[in-house]
Design an enzyme around this catalytic site. Structure first.
Site, PDB file in Angstrom:
ATOM      1  N   ASP A  10       0.831  -1.558   0.142  1.00  0.00           N
ATOM      2  CA  ASP A  10      -0.457  -0.128  -0.188  1.00  0.00           C
ATOM      3  C   ASP A  10       0.679   1.165  -0.386  1.00  0.00           C
ATOM      4  O   ASP A  10       1.550   1.663   0.365  1.00  0.00           O
ATOM      5  CB  ASP A  10      -0.454   0.018   1.252  1.00  0.00           C
ATOM      6  CG  ASP A  10      -1.639   0.954   1.471  1.00  0.00           C
ATOM      7  OD1 ASP A  10      -2.922   0.832   0.733  1.00  0.00           O
ATOM      8  OD2 ASP A  10      -1.685   2.223   1.863  1.00  0.00           O
TER       9      ASP A  10
ATOM     10  N   GLU B 194      -4.820   1.986  -4.451  1.00  0.00           N
ATOM     11  CA  GLU B 194      -3.040   2.150  -4.026  1.00  0.00           C
ATOM     12  C   GLU B 194      -2.260   1.164  -3.756  1.00  0.00           C
ATOM     13  O   GLU B 194      -1.587   1.260  -2.785  1.00  0.00           O
ATOM     14  CB  GLU B 194      -2.768   3.693  -3.016  1.00  0.00           C
ATOM     15  CG  GLU B 194      -3.073   3.648  -1.881  1.00  0.00           C
ATOM     16  CD  GLU B 194      -4.533   4.260  -1.338  1.00  0.00           C
ATOM     17  OE1 GLU B 194      -4.516   4.060  -0.154  1.00  0.00           O
ATOM     18  OE2 GLU B 194      -4.946   4.367  -2.546  1.00  0.00           O
TER      19      GLU B 194
END
Length: 564
Positions: free
Chosen positions: A441, A484
């Site tokens: 992430d 993301e």
């Protein structure tokens, strides 16, 4: 018509096919019946031959057992005679008794008495007198009880006896019994050596003239599975001849490379000491079943002749049926070659063939008239089909690519990752091929979007995707998991150190590469490895997600691994 059919000159005609079918069917039926009957007959004959062989062998074994038992009883009764029981072993009457016994029973090579010290006191023919037999097995055993010994060569005694005409070494069977005095104490031992030729003579006399034992080998085998008789096979080992499935016989492959019908009978002489001898009768299987095999060959020849006769009859029948059909086939070839109206068969015909001929004539007229029209339509249709097929193929390929690819980064999308994860999990369970999973992430990505705008955020995601792809092996799989988040599957990787090394390499590569307008960015990574207790692949993803949460909680820009 716009194209011709393939040539049929190499194809078999109906006439040939009918002939071949009828002949082959007849041959197959007759041969199958012949082989089946022959197989059953061979089994029955083998059973009958084996039973007869076993019965004959049992008779021979009983005759031999009776002879051995009588000889032991004879020696035992002689040892209990009053002359010997008196203890005066060197008396003239004792020697006379021994000589008379040997004279009446020519099977004895030697009969003698020894004192308790093992010295021969008296013996037939004066042989071995005054010599010590203290170490002989028959003497040591007979001090206590009756003794019956296995066949052996007596070296000392053989030197005193005339040799065998064939030059073979003399062999003997020992019998002995203790001489018990009036007070119940052993005063000596009575011993006797029987000619082995007497034993083999019993077998030969019992076998002679027996129809069930013609061309059959009769073997005497000792307890160690070595042949004692016949002389030409002495010392050779025999295979296990005990019959299976409670039968009296068995087909056995012998060391000489031949299959024999074999039967084994124990020679139950009921002597005081069990000699452990067995009588084995064997007959070459090909000889035992030769009459049936000869009959099977004759049946085979008859089957072939009958099949040829059936084929000949089938040929004449097929010729009558196939002639008008061949004429129709010729007419069809003329139509195929675009000739004028062909010649169809005439005359008396089978009703079905006449109907077929009329239908073909009508069809030919219509077919020739429509040929040009159909050729044009077919040409246009083929071009259209090719064009549409190509367009559909390209569209399907593009749809498949779009369905499995993330539009922004060019990586595999979530759907493709789910398929790959399921395949890896199944391989792990079936073949033990463990794998590791990285859930990555981008740190503070929302702040990048809020500060610099979504176009910059998209460039950040593209750069992260590129860095991940450059840092992995060709066999590793990477996908955009959502937003993301990225996911990396490391196949055939179950080592903790290796997995952590890959994750740390990814984290360092992202942290070291600046992004225009943003500067350096970082990423947090959660790592999990398959476990034997996992029931579905989402447990592995769940552990990776929990590890990712720990990495973020610990300050981000780090790797956290789920516990094993």
């Amino acid at each position: 018509m716009h194209e011709q059919s393939a040539p049929t000159s190499g194809a078999a005609s109906l006439r040939s096919r009918l002939t071949l079918w009828f002949g082959s069917l007849a041959l197959f039926t007759l041969l199958s019946a012949g082989f089946y009957v022959g197989h059953i007959a061979i089994e029955k004959m083998t059973a009958a031959e084996g039973a007869a062989m076993h019965a004959s062998a049992a008779t021979v074994a009983n005759a031999l057992a009776t002879g051995l038992r009588e000889r032991e009883d004879e020696i035992y009764l002689l040892s209990r005679s009053s002359r010997l029981a008196s203890g005066n072993l060197d008396a003239v009457e004792v020697l006379q008794s021994l000589e008379r016994r040997k004279e009446v029973h020519q099977e004895y090579a030697w009969i003698g008495v020894a004192d308790t010290d093992g010295t021969i006191v008296q013996a037939t023919g004066g042989m071995l007198v005054a010599q010590s037999v203290r170490e002989r097995p028959w003497f040591k055993s007979a001090l206590k009880e009756r003794y019956a010994g296995d066949v052996h060569e007596a070296v000392l005694l053989a030197k005193l006896l005339p040799g065998h005409p064939s030059g073979e070494p003399l062999r003997f069977v020992d019998f002995a019994a203790p001489i018990v005095g009036a007070n119940g104490q052993t005063v000596g031992v009575l011993g006797a050596h029987l000619h082995w030729s007497w034993v083999t003579g019993l077998v030969e006399d019992a076998v002679s003239g027996r129809r069930g034992l013609q061309q059959t080998d009769i073997l005497i085998v000792d307890r160690t599975n070595h042949i004692l008789y016949p002389e030409r096979l002495t010392g050779e080992s025999v295979p296990d001849t005990s019959p299976a499935q409670h039968l009296d016989y068995e087909v056995i492959h012998w060391p000489d490379g031949r299959d024999y019908l074999s039967s084994e009978v124990k020679i139950n002489a009921k002597t005081h000491a069990d000699l452990g001898w067995r009588l084995v009768a064997r007959k070459p299987l090909d000889i035992a079943t030769r009459p049936i095999r000869d009959l099977s060959g004759q049946l085979l020849l008859l089957g072939v002749l009958a099949a040829l006769l059936f084929a000949l009859l089938a040929y004449h029948l097929a010729r009558r049926l196939s002639r008008p059909i061949e004429q129709l086939a010729q007419a069809a070839r003329q139509v195929e070659s675009r000739q004028a109206m062909p010649q169809f068969p005439t005359g008396r015909q089978v009703r079905e063939i006449a109907q077929l001929s009329q239908s073909m004539q009508s069809m030919t007229r219509s077919l020739l008239a429509k040929e040009q029209e159909l050729a044009a339509i077919n040409s246009t249709l083929e071009a259209t089909v090719i064009e549409r097929t190509q367009a559909l193929t390209e569209a399907n390929a593009e749809l498949a690519r779009l369905a499995a690819q993330d539009g922004l980064t060019g990586l595999a999308n979530r759907r493709r990752f789910d398929e790959r994860l399921t395949d890896a999990f199944l391989a792990c369970k079936r073949y033990g091929r463990d794998f590791s999973l990285l859930l990555l992430d981008v740190d503070h990505f929302k702040q990048v979007n809020d500060t610099h705008g979504h176009p910059v955020g998209d460039r950040v995601l593209k750069q992260v995707a590129k860095l991940i792809g450059e840092s992995l092996r060709a066999t590793d799989f990477v996908a955009r998991y959502g937003g993301e988040e990225f996911v990396v599957l490391l196949p055939d990787t179950s080592d903790r150190t290796t997995s952590l090394g890959v994750a740390e390499k990814l984290r360092a590569a992202i942290a070291a590469a600046p992004v225009a307008e943003v500067g350096h960015i970082t990423a947090s990574i959660g790592l999990s490895i398959t476990r034997a207790a996992d029931q579905d692949p989402w447990q592995i993803v769940g552990r990776a997600d929990a590890a990712l949460y720990q990495a973020k909680a610990a300050g981000r820009n780090r790797v956290s691994m789920a516990p094993d």
